[in-house]
Scaffold this active site. Sequence first.
Site, mmCIF file in Angstrom:
data_model
loop_
_atom_site.group_PDB
_atom_site.id
_atom_site.type_symbol
_atom_site.label_atom_id
_atom_site.label_comp_id
_atom_site.label_asym_id
_atom_site.label_seq_id
_atom_site.Cartn_x
_atom_site.Cartn_y
_atom_site.Cartn_z
ATOM 1 C CG ASP A 37 -2.073 0.931 1.169
ATOM 2 O OD1 ASP A 37 -3.213 0.441 1.102
ATOM 3 O OD2 ASP A 37 -1.857 2.166 1.154
ATOM 4 C CB VAL A 94 -5.709 1.261 -5.091
ATOM 5 C CG1 VAL A 94 -4.459 0.431 -4.855
ATOM 6 C CG2 VAL A 94 -5.900 1.516 -6.573
ATOM 7 C CG HIS A 144 -16.368 -7.504 -8.550
ATOM 8 N ND1 HIS A 144 -17.692 -7.385 -8.870
ATOM 9 C CD2 HIS A 144 -16.147 -6.642 -7.539
ATOM 10 C CE1 HIS A 144 -18.243 -6.478 -8.080
ATOM 11 N NE2 HIS A 144 -17.340 -6.015 -7.267
HETATM 12 P P1 NAD Z 1 -10.415 1.443 0.634
HETATM 13 O O1 NAD Z 1 -10.540 2.919 0.519
HETATM 14 O O2 NAD Z 1 -10.878 0.776 1.882
HETATM 15 O O3 NAD Z 1 -8.881 1.034 0.449
HETATM 16 C C1 NAD Z 1 -8.087 1.468 -0.607
HETATM 17 C C2 NAD Z 1 -6.629 1.316 -0.218
HETATM 18 O O4 NAD Z 1 -5.839 1.609 -1.376
HETATM 19 C C3 NAD Z 1 -6.179 2.271 0.898
HETATM 20 O O5 NAD Z 1 -5.532 1.552 1.936
HETATM 21 C C4 NAD Z 1 -5.173 3.209 0.193
HETATM 22 O O6 NAD Z 1 -4.113 3.632 1.027
HETATM 23 C C5 NAD Z 1 -4.685 2.310 -0.934
HETATM 24 N N1 NAD Z 1 -4.108 3.064 -2.049
HETATM 25 C C6 NAD Z 1 -4.594 4.188 -2.630
HETATM 26 N N2 NAD Z 1 -3.775 4.569 -3.626
HETATM 27 C C7 NAD Z 1 -2.760 3.674 -3.692
HETATM 28 C C8 NAD Z 1 -1.632 3.528 -4.511
HETATM 29 N N3 NAD Z 1 -1.333 4.408 -5.472
HETATM 30 N N4 NAD Z 1 -0.821 2.458 -4.303
HETATM 31 C C9 NAD Z 1 -1.080 1.571 -3.329
HETATM 32 N N5 NAD Z 1 -2.145 1.656 -2.509
HETATM 33 C C10 NAD Z 1 -2.989 2.692 -2.685
HETATM 34 O O7 NAD Z 1 -11.127 0.845 -0.650
HETATM 35 P P2 NAD Z 1 -11.892 -0.565 -0.795
HETATM 36 O O8 NAD Z 1 -13.281 -0.430 -0.312
HETATM 37 O O9 NAD Z 1 -11.012 -1.627 -0.267
HETATM 38 O O10 NAD Z 1 -11.998 -0.676 -2.390
HETATM 39 C C11 NAD Z 1 -10.890 -1.051 -3.171
HETATM 40 C C12 NAD Z 1 -11.370 -1.470 -4.542
HETATM 41 O O11 NAD Z 1 -12.259 -2.570 -4.400
HETATM 42 C C13 NAD Z 1 -12.130 -0.395 -5.332
HETATM 43 O O12 NAD Z 1 -11.808 -0.520 -6.685
HETATM 44 C C14 NAD Z 1 -13.569 -0.759 -5.063
HETATM 45 O O13 NAD Z 1 -14.435 -0.311 -6.088
HETATM 46 C C15 NAD Z 1 -13.474 -2.272 -5.056
HETATM 47 N N6 NAD Z 1 -14.566 -2.940 -4.337
HETATM 48 C C16 NAD Z 1 -15.011 -2.450 -3.167
HETATM 49 C C17 NAD Z 1 -16.032 -3.103 -2.500
HETATM 50 C C18 NAD Z 1 -16.537 -2.598 -1.172
HETATM 51 O O14 NAD Z 1 -17.657 -2.953 -0.790
HETATM 52 N N7 NAD Z 1 -15.759 -1.828 -0.426
HETATM 53 C C19 NAD Z 1 -16.597 -4.273 -3.038
HETATM 54 C C20 NAD Z 1 -16.076 -4.763 -4.235
HETATM 55 C C21 NAD Z 1 -15.073 -4.096 -4.877
#
Ligand code: NAD
Length: 412
Positions: A37, A94, A144
């Site tokens: 991260d 991310v 996904h």
């Molecule tokens: P989140 O905000 O909880 O976590 C994202 C993480 O990515 C953070 O820890 C951040 O520090 C890190 N990050 C940001 N930029 C970065 C970079 N350049 N390099 C490395 N790390 C980086 O987000 P999330 O809810 O875990 O979602 C992540 C992905 O999963 C998204 O694409 C989202 O659409 C997808 N998703 C989310 C869900 C959900 O319900 N939360 C469900 C399915 C898919």
Amino acid sequence: MSTPFNVRQAAVIGAGTMGRGIVISLARAGLPVLWLDNDPSATEAGLAMLAQTWAQQVTKGRIDQAEADACLARVCAAGAYADLADVDLVIEAVYENLALKQDIFRTLDRTLNAQAILASNTSALDIDAIAAVTGRPEQVLGLHFFSPAHVMKLLEVVRGARTSPAVIDAARALGQRIGKEVVVAGNCPGFIGNRMLATYVAEARKLLLEGATPRQVDEALQAFGMAMGPFRMYDVVGIDLEWRARQLAGTGMEAPLVQVDNALCEQGRFGQKSGQGYYRYAPGSREAEHDPEVDALVFKVAQGLGMHRRTIDDEEIRERCLLALVNEGAKILEESVADCSADIDRVYLHGYGFPAALGGPMHWADQQGLSLLLARLERLQGLFGEHWRPAGLLMRLVAEGKQLADVREGRA
Ligand code: NAD
């Protein structure tokens, strides 16, 4: 025998909600995982959460201490992309932003060995647009997962236009290895599950503006058997995720249908995580309690949009939300985004809380009788407009006396 795509060492980029669940799923199945991260404190907090999760499993007697130690030992924080050079698979999780993901895929493509598979956990972005920035689009796909990723059974494997069949097979094998219900989906906004969800949620949001309350919509759909109504679901997932994605993308903020969500987020009402969203929650509780302030906010937003609110009965809520889901499912089938109606049903049973006894939305539609269902869609089209136009596939199936279950790869 080892194939070019045998996954022995994985990496996960992003240590947020999804990254954590994905890492748990992989490590629990015996795979070593490198975790990166750009915020090192996120990986640190993630590792602490993993340790706590496995310690709880020991306390509950689900695994023994040796197993918990082994799971934790499989996960290592990585300091830089160079550390990932030899992994067989990377799963990126991310923020939901195309430019950011493309940047990361460019770096991965430059840094990782030529055989590595590059996967994104995007919820809805274009896998081909991500693959296009790499020199290996045949090894790029969507994986996904659903939230929380170590609990939810569903895994949509998203096939890009150029993803090779061997890579899809490797993803399918990995999904099975980590105990997931794997469904292969074509690449379109939202894939199978979230594309259908978008039409269902759009109806739920319209119903709010037209006269219903969040609680009424949720209860009407829960009475049908959905595990959770759409607004309770948004409170669990986090109303702010889409709100932030709209802000990052710089589009969609003005759409009437998201004005209630915007207003809630502006008040810091993100859902369960902030103790209030569409509902309110007592400290430490996940019990959704009715909040009259939200009804008042819905009323105010609707008034501001010039809506004339009316009494809406539960039957109309079920009719519009469920038929929106089914009509979009039929379009997905027609476009071969899903190979068969049973795949769509599996997505809804394992990822979206559709009542198991009804077999999934497509099975339910077949049971309703497609000619009757078509007439109901045409009635809604007459009342509410063109977005209710029935999928061409439904018209064709009715004319031929066939069912959605008869369709394979777009053809019946
Ligand atoms: P989140 O905000 O909880 O976590 C994202 C993480 O990515 C953070 O820890 C951040 O520090 C890190 N990050 C940001 N930029 C970065 C970079 N350049 N390099 C490395 N790390 C980086 O987000 P999330 O809810 O875990 O979602 C992540 C992905 O999963 C998204 O694409 C989202 O659409 C997808 N998703 C989310 C869900 C959900 O319900 N939360 C469900 C399915 C898919």
